[in-house]
Structures are given as structure tokens and as C-alpha cells.
Motif scaffolding. Structure first.
Motif, PDB file in Angstrom:
ATOM      1  N   GLU A  43       6.221   2.078   9.189  1.00 41.95           N
ATOM      2  CA  GLU A  43       6.493   3.134   8.221  1.00 41.95           C
ATOM      3  C   GLU A  43       7.818   2.890   7.503  1.00 41.95           C
ATOM      4  O   GLU A  43       8.682   2.165   7.996  1.00 41.95           O
ATOM      5  CB  GLU A  43       6.537   4.487   8.932  1.00 41.95           C
ATOM      6  CG  GLU A  43       5.225   4.876   9.605  1.00 41.95           C
ATOM      7  CD  GLU A  43       5.305   6.249  10.244  1.00 41.95           C
ATOM      8  OE1 GLU A  43       6.417   6.825  10.262  1.00 41.95           O
ATOM      9  OE2 GLU A  43       4.265   6.745  10.712  1.00 41.95           O
ATOM     10  N   ILE A  44       7.943   3.495   6.353  1.00 42.77           N
ATOM     11  CA  ILE A  44       9.238   3.499   5.666  1.00 42.77           C
ATOM     12  C   ILE A  44      10.140   4.448   6.438  1.00 42.77           C
ATOM     13  O   ILE A  44       9.822   5.628   6.589  1.00 42.77           O
ATOM     14  CB  ILE A  44       9.098   3.959   4.211  1.00 42.77           C
ATOM     15  CG1 ILE A  44       8.125   3.065   3.451  1.00 42.77           C
ATOM     16  CG2 ILE A  44      10.458   3.979   3.518  1.00 42.77           C
ATOM     17  CD1 ILE A  44       7.827   3.528   2.043  1.00 42.77           C
ATOM     18  N   PRO A  45      11.264   3.991   6.970  1.00 43.02           N
ATOM     19  CA  PRO A  45      12.081   4.857   7.839  1.00 43.02           C
ATOM     20  C   PRO A  45      12.697   6.028   7.072  1.00 43.02           C
ATOM     21  O   PRO A  45      13.023   5.915   5.883  1.00 43.02           O
ATOM     22  CB  PRO A  45      13.160   3.906   8.356  1.00 43.02           C
ATOM     23  CG  PRO A  45      13.243   2.816   7.338  1.00 43.02           C
ATOM     24  CD  PRO A  45      11.849   2.661   6.799  1.00 43.02           C
ATOM     25  N   HIS A 100       3.468  -4.710  -2.384  1.00 45.37           N
ATOM     26  CA  HIS A 100       2.758  -5.876  -1.840  1.00 45.37           C
ATOM     27  C   HIS A 100       3.213  -6.205  -0.417  1.00 45.37           C
ATOM     28  O   HIS A 100       3.578  -7.324  -0.095  1.00 45.37           O
ATOM     29  CB  HIS A 100       2.931  -7.086  -2.765  1.00 45.37           C
ATOM     30  CG  HIS A 100       2.280  -6.918  -4.097  1.00 45.37           C
ATOM     31  ND1 HIS A 100       0.949  -7.167  -4.336  1.00 45.37           N
ATOM     32  CD2 HIS A 100       2.796  -6.493  -5.278  1.00 45.37           C
ATOM     33  CE1 HIS A 100       0.668  -6.907  -5.605  1.00 45.37           C
ATOM     34  NE2 HIS A 100       1.767  -6.502  -6.201  1.00 45.37           N
ATOM     35  N   ASN A 101       3.177  -5.189   0.429  1.00 49.08           N
ATOM     36  CA  ASN A 101       3.392  -5.354   1.859  1.00 49.08           C
ATOM     37  C   ASN A 101       2.245  -4.659   2.593  1.00 49.08           C
ATOM     38  O   ASN A 101       1.178  -4.417   2.012  1.00 49.08           O
ATOM     39  CB  ASN A 101       4.759  -4.776   2.267  1.00 49.08           C
ATOM     40  CG  ASN A 101       5.896  -5.710   1.940  1.00 49.08           C
ATOM     41  OD1 ASN A 101       6.079  -6.730   2.598  1.00 49.08           O
ATOM     42  ND2 ASN A 101       6.685  -5.377   0.903  1.00 49.08           N
ATOM     43  N   ASP A 102       2.437  -4.306   3.858  1.00 51.53           N
ATOM     44  CA  ASP A 102       1.421  -3.612   4.631  1.00 51.53           C
ATOM     45  C   ASP A 102       2.023  -2.357   5.259  1.00 51.53           C
ATOM     46  O   ASP A 102       1.734  -2.006   6.405  1.00 51.53           O
ATOM     47  CB  ASP A 102       0.868  -4.552   5.716  1.00 51.53           C
ATOM     48  CG  ASP A 102      -0.437  -4.027   6.315  1.00 51.53           C
ATOM     49  OD1 ASP A 102      -1.151  -3.275   5.619  1.00 51.53           O
ATOM     50  OD2 ASP A 102      -0.715  -4.338   7.489  1.00 51.53           O
ATOM     51  N   LEU A 103       2.879  -1.683   4.500  1.00 53.11           N
ATOM     52  CA  LEU A 103       3.541  -0.475   4.981  1.00 53.11           C
ATOM     53  C   LEU A 103       2.526   0.662   5.081  1.00 53.11           C
ATOM     54  O   LEU A 103       1.640   0.813   4.223  1.00 53.11           O
ATOM     55  CB  LEU A 103       4.672  -0.089   4.036  1.00 53.11           C
ATOM     56  CG  LEU A 103       5.816  -1.112   3.950  1.00 53.11           C
ATOM     57  CD1 LEU A 103       6.773  -0.758   2.826  1.00 53.11           C
ATOM     58  CD2 LEU A 103       6.556  -1.209   5.277  1.00 53.11           C
ATOM     59  N   LEU A 139       6.216   1.144  -4.949  1.00 54.47           N
ATOM     60  CA  LEU A 139       5.601   1.189  -3.627  1.00 54.47           C
ATOM     61  C   LEU A 139       4.154   0.723  -3.688  1.00 54.47           C
ATOM     62  O   LEU A 139       3.398   0.939  -2.734  1.00 54.47           O
ATOM     63  CB  LEU A 139       5.651   2.625  -3.081  1.00 54.47           C
ATOM     64  CG  LEU A 139       7.035   3.267  -2.954  1.00 54.47           C
ATOM     65  CD1 LEU A 139       6.912   4.708  -2.494  1.00 54.47           C
ATOM     66  CD2 LEU A 139       7.925   2.476  -2.013  1.00 54.47           C
ATOM     67  N   ASP A 140       3.733   0.094  -4.753  1.00 49.71           N
ATOM     68  CA  ASP A 140       2.342  -0.261  -4.963  1.00 49.71           C
ATOM     69  C   ASP A 140       1.883  -1.337  -3.986  1.00 49.71           C
ATOM     70  O   ASP A 140       2.679  -2.096  -3.420  1.00 49.71           O
ATOM     71  CB  ASP A 140       2.133  -0.734  -6.403  1.00 49.71           C
ATOM     72  CG  ASP A 140       3.078  -1.836  -6.818  1.00 49.71           C
ATOM     73  OD1 ASP A 140       2.646  -2.970  -7.017  1.00 49.71           O
ATOM     74  OD2 ASP A 140       4.295  -1.554  -6.953  1.00 49.71           O
ATOM     75  N   SER A 141       0.556  -1.381  -3.790  1.00 49.11           N
ATOM     76  CA  SER A 141      -0.109  -2.389  -2.954  1.00 49.11           C
ATOM     77  C   SER A 141       0.391  -2.365  -1.516  1.00 49.11           C
ATOM     78  O   SER A 141       0.853  -3.357  -0.968  1.00 49.11           O
ATOM     79  CB  SER A 141       0.060  -3.789  -3.574  1.00 49.11           C
ATOM     80  OG  SER A 141      -0.481  -3.835  -4.868  1.00 49.11           O
ATOM     81  N   TYR A 197      -2.632   1.491  -5.736  1.00 51.88           N
ATOM     82  CA  TYR A 197      -3.242   0.697  -4.659  1.00 51.88           C
ATOM     83  C   TYR A 197      -2.614   0.981  -3.299  1.00 51.88           C
ATOM     84  O   TYR A 197      -2.083   0.105  -2.634  1.00 51.88           O
ATOM     85  CB  TYR A 197      -3.210  -0.788  -5.010  1.00 51.88           C
ATOM     86  CG  TYR A 197      -4.037  -1.086  -6.243  1.00 51.88           C
ATOM     87  CD1 TYR A 197      -5.420  -1.137  -6.163  1.00 51.88           C
ATOM     88  CD2 TYR A 197      -3.426  -1.246  -7.483  1.00 51.88           C
ATOM     89  CE1 TYR A 197      -6.193  -1.364  -7.308  1.00 51.88           C
ATOM     90  CE2 TYR A 197      -4.189  -1.475  -8.625  1.00 51.88           C
ATOM     91  CZ  TYR A 197      -5.570  -1.525  -8.523  1.00 51.88           C
ATOM     92  OH  TYR A 197      -6.325  -1.741  -9.656  1.00 51.88           O
ATOM     93  N   ASN A 198      -2.661   2.260  -2.948  1.00 51.06           N
ATOM     94  CA  ASN A 198      -2.343   2.709  -1.601  1.00 51.06           C
ATOM     95  C   ASN A 198      -3.508   3.573  -1.129  1.00 51.06           C
ATOM     96  O   ASN A 198      -4.643   3.409  -1.611  1.00 51.06           O
ATOM     97  CB  ASN A 198      -1.019   3.489  -1.600  1.00 51.06           C
ATOM     98  CG  ASN A 198       0.193   2.589  -1.592  1.00 51.06           C
ATOM     99  OD1 ASN A 198       0.570   2.039  -0.569  1.00 51.06           O
ATOM    100  ND2 ASN A 198       0.822   2.408  -2.762  1.00 51.06           N
TER     101      ASN A 198
END
Length: 993
Positions: free
Chosen positions: A490-492, A508-511, A530-532, A556-557
Motif C-alpha cells: 500500500e501507499i503508506p 506502472h507498479n503493483d500498488l 497513480l495510473d496503472s 487503469y486501477n
């Protein structure tokens, strides 16, 4: 020297000896003088007074610096800015540096025959150089730099056989330098013609200036073939030779070795080609050598190892090849080295430059191998090894590196392995770029140890793991880019501690998980990407309070539900929202899924089934039916109760209403009557103020204001006047609108103008109020004291210095912000339509303020005459789809106009210019020169020095904005994002998105 009194043509000396007895009295140009009094000659003093007063007559001195210059004085030696020889009483020096003087360098100085120093630098003098300066036979120092002088270089300036110092730099002189100019320069020690518009070949007669020590011809348009240097190589006493930023070309011929005393040689920014001049290595006294930004090829000559005194070496951005020479490591005095942007190869593990502490720039070559550990022993402040072919891991740093390093760029290599733990001890590090490598390691921990880090770029570095919670412990981070990695988790919540952050990019991560509400604490945030990822839930409503946010991408979330109803979020386009589960937005066609709490579950068996209690299916089925039955019953009961309550409330209200109906009707009739009276009052003339700070009672007859005001401009919508209003004399601007095209009903006019009054932004001219009658309609706005951008770009020679690059960029960015506010903060958006330099006004600090925005809202109709007038007044600014296809107004038309505005600001040229038999279209010329690789030749040279790494991407942005296809143009929010990145206060600019 005796004082005298001049009365009716008769002079008397103070000792009582009359001028008739021992002197000659005469009048000349209304000045009275005693030629001989007591045998002392006063005629030369009189010449100095007469000459200086005549010179002052052509000067515009708004600050009264020259108020002490009195024509009735016997001598000018007591005047300010004057120096006299105490023995002779004659003026020897006139120094008027930086006094904001303007006007012409007129006649009169030729009478000051003993003048040795004339310094008029850093003013705003215009016109051509006065030929009478040639009669100052004793002149030794002439400094006219940093003015707005124009015309050609006159031959006569070097006539004085005593002239040693001549500085004409930073003016607007043009044309060729005549051969004769250098024929009388045998006494010259210093000559600077830098920063003008001089062109053509440099005369070979410059070889006559045999005593020259310093020669600066940089930043002009001098051109020439390989023979250009014949004259220079004969200047055997020259110490500084600066020919940079011209159009000189060809191979540099041999002969430099004749310059025995040469210490500084600057040839950068030309079109020199071929190999580097090998005999440069024989200039043993050379300390600074800049050959960057040319077309030099081949390898670095071995002879350069003889430059033992060299402290500064810049070979960047050429086409040099071969292995970088090892002997450079033996140049122990070298403090600055830049060989970036070439094709050099080799491993430089041998590097041992012990004194190097300035930037170490090797970017953009073909260096391979690993980073030498010895490099980190040098105590460098900046390291740039980006865009090479380096491999291996980052070596640990020494204590010297911890103490000194401020910037490190290792991006775009093939680095692998872990990030050294001690890197967190780089306490002075402000900029760290490790992007586009292949580390394949976890995110660096203890990022909070970087006490002063402002930029962290780890894009596409093959990092994995979670985002460290301590990433913002220091609070200094301004740019955080982690795109294109494999970050999970998660985003802290601690992200809210990044109080200085204005760019956050985690795309473009897997958050996963929710977007933290703590992000609403990032009050300075301007760009959020924060996309993808795999983010879920709703976007926190609190994010709508981020007033500085200009660009957001959450596409794209797995987000859903409502967008924040404030800030930029209601205006986010489809491209920033698409690819989610169901975000509620008028710009999306897909489903809108509300992320609301699930209804209360009454089935006691549902939890048992989920926890592994596998009882019979019949029992489970019954339980499920019972659950549904109870849920429906509860819902019906609740609805019945609500309906009963509503019924009781309605009946109560009707009872109250019946008792007060007569009073209600009476009030309604009174309100209508009042409204009608208001309309009638408005129709005969009434000033309506939107600004509560302006007292409304002091204007008796608003129409009389125009008779007292001064007209300061005129456009297709009407004329603009400046008026001092109110008891405090506050300056406001009044636009008298062309009534025939405006809305004819006061209530409609009031409604539309009030919309403009709500458009409050630091880069918009605020609408203070209006006045309406059928025959006169006025808009009252704030007044901008620095006039329009039009005057600063094209009329500065008559009033002030040309705009510097920093001011021009400030104007561009502010204008973009003002347009973005109009486009993204209103629905429907307010489109300016008529953007051009005359509609960009400047306040005291040169902050831009857009005027005339939204005036199309108060047009009754867009008739052909008005449209034609607007096309003519904004020639070159009209978007092609608007001029050629339809009258449809949209935001992309403003983006096109902004692109043209950028080109005009950077080049100083008008969008369309007409010659004798041709027409120049600025956009086409810039595009052509960009394709040819010499677009910087278009840059307005009057603004002086400018950073090429900023100007070049700004020109490219302008061409994107002026795309013929409207959909290919960026939004103004995206334009701001790009400009912010270009102006990022870091050693090297990041790549554009």
C-alpha cells in the motif's frame, strides 16, 4: 578661479573688477561667460558646462539623478558623476552607470575635450552611435554596454589614438563590422562587441590590434569559412579570446600556438567541424578551454596532455570518438570537466584528478565497464555518468563523497545490484537519479537519512518491495518518481509528511489498497500520477482541497465511486480516469459503481458457511430465505415510517402556510416590484461593484470618468482607459465596450459579467465591477502598471531594457496558469479566444495577468464584422480550425494561441512578418530550423544569456501546442506540468513525460 555674476550682458568679478575693463563678455546659447577675468582663461570651463548641459538635454532622467547639473554654474566639477583634474579644472571622467537613463547620446560631449573616461553602461539609451564621439581625442575608456543602441558599428570610434578600452556589448547593433574599424586600433587593450546582432565575416584587419589583451565577439551572428582565424592568430598578446555563440564554421586552422599568452579560449556554440586543433596543446598558459556544442569529430589530440595549467575543459556535445585519453587523469589542476554528449568509449578506472570538485559530466557517451571506486575519492560536488553503457554495482562512497556530493545522476546505464547502505549518509545530496537501470533489488531503505534530498528519481530501475514509510522523514523532498518498477503493498499513510512535494509519480507498479487520505496534506502538490496500479476504493474527497493540483492521472486501477467535487477532479478528462471499475464522471461512458457500505446481514448461518461450518444444504437454504424475508420486512417497515413522518410534516407545513399565505403573496409582490425597480435603476446607469473594498458612493456620474481618464489602449471590444478613482487615488482600468455587439438586456449582462467577476486568479486581470446603460457599457478592472507584453517585446527600445529569459519564462508559466484556471475551473470552460501579447498585462513584478478573457460571453452574436476584426487583430494567433472550418470555440483554440505566444516570446519576432516580396510565418520557420538542428538561432538575442536546456524544450512545447490537429494539442494543465519539469531547480532537467 573667480566667481562671476552675469547681468544684462555685463560681467563683474567678485573683486570688483568689471568684465569691461579686463575681460570680454559674450552670450552663447543663453549662457553668459567671462572669457578673461584677472588674466585667467575660463573659456574651457565654459565649454565643459555648455557641452554637458547640451548632452543632458537629450537625456530622459525620470529619477532626477542629474539635478545637480546647473547651467548657471561656473564649473561642472561639483556636479554628481563628474570627475575633474584638480590641476586644470577640466572634466576627465563622466560615469553614469545604471541610472535608468534613456533618450539619445546626443551632441555636446565633443566640447569636453579633456574627457578620458566615458561610461554610460547599464542604461536604456537608444538610437545610433553619435559620430561626434570621434572628436574626443583624449578618450581612453569608452563603455556603452547594456543599452539599446542600434545601427551599425561606425568607423570613427577607434579614431582616438589613446583608446584602450571599448565595450559596446549587450546592445542591438547590427550589420557588418567595416574593415576600417580595426585600422586605427593600435592602442586598444580590451574590445567587446558581445551580445549584438552583428553578422558577416570578421575582418582580417583585426590583426592590426596588436596590443589587444581581451577580445570578446561572442553572441552575434558572425559567420565565416576556415580562414576566419588568420587575423586572430596574429594577436600575440591576447589573453582572452571569446568567439562563442556565432555561426562560424569549418575546421579551425592551425596557428593557435602563436598566442603565447592565451589563457582563456571560448569557441563553443558555433559550427566548427573536423578534428580539434592539435596545436592547442602547445598553449602552455591555457587555463580555460570551451569547445562544446560544435561539430568536432575524431579523437581528442594527444597534444592536449601538454595543457598542464588547464583548470576548465568542456568538450561536450560534439561528435568526438575513440577512447577517452588516460592522460587526462594526469591534469592535476583540472577543476571542471565535461565531455558529455559525444561518442567516447573506454574504461576510466585509472581516473585520478585530485583537485576536481566542480561538476564531473560524462553523460551521453559510450563508456562501459564498472564505476571506478577511485571516482568517489575525489570529493566531487556533482557526478553525471548518465546515458552510457556502465555495468556492475554502485561502489561504496568515501567520507569525502559524503561531505561534498550534492547531485548524482547514474541514469540510463546497465547498473545492477544493491544500493550501498552508506548512500543514506550523503547529507548534502539534493538530487539523486538512478532511473532506467536494472538493479533488480528492493527499494532502498532508510531513505529518510537523506536530509536535504529534493529530487529522487528511481523510474524503471527494476526495484521491488514496498514503499518505505520513512521516505518523507526529512520533509525536503519535492519530486518523487518511482514509475515503472514492481512496487507492491500500500501507499503508506506517512506520504502525508512530504510537505514540500509538488510532483508525485507512482504509476506502472503493483500498488494496492486505498489512496491514503493523508495525501490531502500535500498542499504544494501540483502533479499526481497513480495510473496503472491495483488501487481500490474511492478517491478521498479530501483531495479536492489541494488547490495547487494541476494534473492528475488515476487511470487503469480498480477505483470506483464519486470523484472529489472540488479542485481539478470534476474536470478530469477520460484519459485520466479510464480503465477503472466504475468512477462516476460525466466524461466516462461506463458504469458508475458507488463504493458504499454493504447492508446489514441478518442470516446467522452466513458466517458459519464462510468459516467452514458445512451443514446441510437444506438448512443453509432455509437460513438464506429467512435472511431475505427479514431484510425485506425491515426495509418495508422503515419506508412506512418514513412516509408517515413525511405526511405529518407536510400537513403541518400546509397549516402554517395557510395562515401566512397572504403575507407570502404580499412579500412576493414586493420582491417583484423591488426587482423591477432595480432593473429600471440599472437601465439608467448604476455602477455595480464586485469588490467590497471599493466604496460605491464616490462616483456621482460614471460617464464623466471617461472624460477624466487617459486612453491606454484600443481593441476590437472597445477602448481602455486608466483612471484614478476613490479617495485614495487607486488606479483602475475602464474598458468602454462596443455597445452595438453587446447583450441588450441589463439582467443578462449582469449575469454574464458576474461569471467573469468570479474568475479570480493571480494571473488573471480581476473584474471589479461594471456600468450599464443602453448607450454606454463599462467594465472596471484592476490596472497593470507595467503595460502589456506587446510593448515589452516590441517597443522596449523606447522605454526599457529587453526582457531577460527569467522574466520571459515567468510570463509564460503565469499565462499558462491563468488559462488553465479558465479552462479547468469552470463548467462550461471560459475560453479566451483572443490570446495575444497585447492581452497579457504585467504588474510591478512582471507577473502576467490575462485580460479580455471571456468577453465572448457578453456578445449578443458573433457577427462577421466582429469576427473579421478579431482575426485581423490576432494575426497568426487564430487556430486553423476556427479560421477555416467553423466558428466553434473550445479550449484547444487557446492552446494553439498559447503556442504562438511562446514562439513570439522566445524569438522576439511577430507571428507573421511581411518583407518586400515575401511573408515569414514564424511557426514554419522555427519548425524548419528545429529539423535542421539550429533552432537556437531563432532565439531573441536581445535578452542576453539564456539556458539552452530550458529554451530548447520550451520551443518544442510551442510546436506541440500549435499542432494542426486540435486533439494532438495538450491541455493547459499538461502544459503547466511540462513547464514545471523544464524549470525544475536541479542540476539536470528530467526527461519530459
Amino acid at each position: 578661479m573667480y566667481n562671476y555674476i552675469c547681468r544684462k550682458g555685463k560681467a563683474e568679478c567678485q573683486e570688483g573688477i568689471t568684465g569691461d575693463a579686463k575681460g570680454t563678455t559674450y552670450l552663447r546659447q543663453e549662457f553668459c561667460s567671462v572669457r578673461y577675468c584677472n588674466g585667467i582663461d575660463h573659456d574651457h570651463d565654459d565649454d565643459d558646462v555648455l557641452g554637458l548641459i547640451a548632452f543632458k538635454a537629450d537625456i530622459i532622467d525620470t529619477s532626477s539623478h542629474l539635478s545637480s547639473w546647473n547651467q548657471d554654474d561656473n564649473s561642472p566639477c561639483s556636479w554628481k558623476f563628474i570627475t575633474c583634474n584638480p590641476a586644470t579644472g577640466r572634466v576627465t571622467e563622466l560615469s553614469l552607470i545604471g541610472l535608468n537613463l534613456s533618450g539619445k547620446i546626443g551632441r555636446g560631449l565633443e566640447k569636453v575635450q579633456n574627457l578620458q573616461v566615458l561610461n554610460l553602461a547599464h542604461n536604456s539609451f537608444t538610437g545610433k552611435l553619435n559620430p561626434e564621439l570621434a572628436f574626443l581625442n583624449n578618450l581612453e575608456n569608452l563603455n556603452l554596454s547594456h543599452n539599446s543602441l542600434s545601427g551599425g558599428i561606425p568607423v570613427f570610434l577607434t579614431n582616438s589614438r589613446r583608446l584602450k578600452f571599448l565595450d559596446l556589448s549587450k546592445n542591438s547593433l547590427s550589420g557588418r563590422v567595416p574593415d576600417e574599424f580595426f585600422l586605427s586600433c593600435s592602442s586598444l587593450r580590451v574590445l567587446s562587441l558581445s551580445g549584438n546582432n552583428l553578422n558577416g565575416p570578421i575582418p582580417n584587419s583585426i590583426s592590426q590590434c596588436t596590443t589587444l589583451n581581451h577580445l570578446n565577439l561572442s553572441k552575434n551572428r558572425f559567420s565565416g569559412n576556415p580562414d576566419f582565424a588568420v587575423g586572430f592568430w596574429l594577436l600575440t598578446r591576447v589573453r582572452t579570446l571569446d568567439l562563442s555563440h556565432n555561426v562560424l564554421m569549418g575546421r579551425v586552422p592551425s596557428g593557435v600556438l602563436n598566442l603565447h599568452y592565451l589563457k582563456d579560449l571560448f569557441l563553443q556554440g558555433n559550427h566548427f567541424s573536423g578534428g580539434l586543433p592539435s596545436d592547442l596543446g602547445l598553449c602552455s598558459h591555457l587555463k580555460k578551454l570551451d569547445l562544446s556544442n560544435n561539430l568536432f569529430t575524431e579523437s581528442v589530440p594527444v597534444s592536449f596532455q601538454g595543457l598542464s595549467s588547464l583548470t576548465y575543459l568542456n568538450l561536450a556535445n560534439n561528435m568526438l570518438t575513440g577512447e577517452f585519453p588516460k592522460w587526462v587523469g594526469l591534469l592535476n589542476g583540472l577543476e571542471y570537466l565535461d565531455v558529455s554528449g559525444n561518442g567516447l568509449t573506454g574504461i576510466y578506472w585509472w581516473f585520478r584528478i585530485t583537485d576536481l570538485h566542480e561538476p564531473f559530466w560524462f553523460r551521453g557517451n559510450r563508456f562501459d565497464g564498472s564505476i571506478p571506486e577511485g571516482l568517489f575519492e575525489l570529493g566531487l560536488t556533482q557526478i553525471d555518468l548518465s546515458r552510457n553503457q556502465l555495468t556492475g554495482s554502485i561502489p561504496p562512497g568515501s567520507s569525502r563523497l559524503f561531505e561534498a556530493l550534492e547531485s548524482m545522476d547514474l541514469s540510463a546505464n546497465g547498473l545492477t545490484g544493491d544500493i550501498p547502505a552508506e548512500m543514506g549518509l550523503f547529507s548534502r545530496l539534493r538530487y539523486l537519479n538512478l532511473s532506467w537501470n536494472n538493479f533488480e533489488t528492493r527499494m532502498p531503505l532508510k531513505l529518510g537519512y537523506f536530509e536535504n534530498l529534493t529530487v529522487l528519481d528511481l523510474r524503471n530501475g527494476a526495484f521491488h518491495g514496498s514503499l518505505p514509510a520513512d521516505i518523507c522523514n526529512t520533509g525536503s523532498l519535492e519530486i518523487l518518481q518511482l514509475d515503472g518498477n514492481s512496487l507492491t503493498g500500500e501507499i503508506p499513510e506517512e506520504i502525508g509528511k512530504c510537505s514540500s512535494l509538488y510532483l508525485l509519480s507512482l504509476s506502472h507498479n503493483d500498488l494496492r489498497g486505498f489512496i491514503p487520505r493523508s495525501m490531502s496534506l500535500l498542499k504544494k502538490l501540483k502533479i499526481l500520477k497513480l495510473d496503472s496500479n491495483q488501487l481500490t476504493g474511492e478517491i478521498p474527497q479530501e483531495l479536492g482541497g489541494l488547490e495547487n493540483l494541476l494534473a492528475v492521472n488515476i487511470s487503469y486501477n480498480r477505483l470506483q465511486g464519486r470523484l472529489p467535487d472540488r479542485g481539478i477532479f470534476p474536470s478530469l478528462q477520460e484519459s485520466s480516469l479510464e480503465g477503472n471499475l466504475g468512477i462516476c464522471s460525466p466524461f466516462l461512458k461506463g458504469p458508475c459503481k458507488m463504493d458504499v457500505p454493504k447492508p446489514l446481514v441478518l442470516d446467522p448461518f452466513s458466517y458459519g458457511n464462510q468459516m467452514g461450518n458445512h451443514e446441510g444444504g437444506t438448512k443453509s437454504s432455509k437460513g438464506s430465505k429467512h435472511h431475505r424475508f427479514l431484510s425485506i420486512s425491515v426495509i418495508i417497515a422503515i419506508l412506512a415510517a418514513v412516509l408517515i413522518s413525511i405526511g405529518v410534516l407536510v400537513i403541518s407545513l400546509l397549516n402554517i402556510s395557510s395562515r401566512k399565505r397572504l403575507q407570502f403573496v404580499s412579500n412576493a409582490l414586493e420582491s417583484c416590484s423591488s426587482s423591477s425597480r432595480s432593473t429600471r435603476s440599472l437601465s439608467i446607469g448604476k455602477i455595480v461593484w464586485f469588490d467590497s473594498k471599493i466604496a460605491p458612493g464616490w462616483v456621482g456620474n460614471p460617464e464623466s470618468l471617461l472624460h477624466k481618464a487617459a486612453e491606454i489602449g484600443k481593441g476590437v471590444f472597445g477602448s481602455v482607459y486608466k483612471a484614478s478613482l476613490g479617495e485614495e487615488g487607486r488606479d483602475l482600468a475602464i474598458k468602454s465596450l462596443v455597445v452595438s455587439n453587446m447583450i441588450q438586456y441589463p439582467e443578462d449582462f449582469d449575469r454574464e459579467v458576474r461569471v467573469l467577476g468570479k474568475a479570480r486568479h493571480p494571473n488573471l486581470v480581476s473584474v471589479k465591477g461594471y456600468y450599464w446603460t443602453p448607450n454606454l457599457q463599462l467594465l472596471v478592472t484592476e490596472y497593470a502598471p507595467n503595460g502589456s507584453l506587446q510593448s515589452k517585446l516590441h517597443e522596449w527600445s523606447n522605454s526599457s531594457q529587453p526582457l531577460s529569459w527569467s522574466k520571459r519564462f515567468k510570463i509564460l508559466l503565469g499565462t499558462a496558469k491563468g488559462l488553465a484556471h479558465l479552462h479547468h475551473s469552470f463548467r462550461p470552460p471560459i475560453v479566451h479566444y483572443n490570446l495575444k501579447p497585447s492581452n497579457i498585462l504585467l504588474d510591478d513584478d512582471f507577473n502576467p495577468k490575462i485580460s479580455d478573457f471571456g468577453l465572448t460571453r457578453i456578445l449578443a452574436k458573433l457577427d462577421k464584422q466582429v469576427m473579421s476584426n478579431r482575426f485581423q487583430s490576432a494575426l497568426g494567433y487564430v487556430a486553423p480550425e476556427l479560421a477555416c472550418q467553423s466558428l466553434r470555440v473550445n479550449e484547444k483554440c487557446d492552446v494553439y494561441g498559447f503556442g504562438i505566444l511562446v514562439l513570439e516570446i522566445v524569438t522576439g519576432r511577430r507571428p507573421i512578418e511581411y518583407g518586400d516580396d515575401n511573408m515569414l510565418i514564424l511557426e514554419e520557420q522555427v519548425k524548419m530550423m528545429l529539423e535542421e538542428g539550429n533552432v537556437l538561432e531563432c532565439v531573441d538575442e536581445s535578452m542576453g544569456e539564456y539556458p539552452e536546456e530550458e529554451v530548447l524544450p520550451v520551443l518544442k512545447l510551442a510546436l506541440v501546442c500549435t499542432s494542426q490537429i486540435p486533439s494532438s494539442r495538450p491541455s493547459m494543465a499538461e502544459v503547466i506540468q511540462i513547464l514545471q519539469v523544464i524549470k525544475t531547480p536541479i542540476p539536470h532537467r528530467m526527461e519530459a513525460y
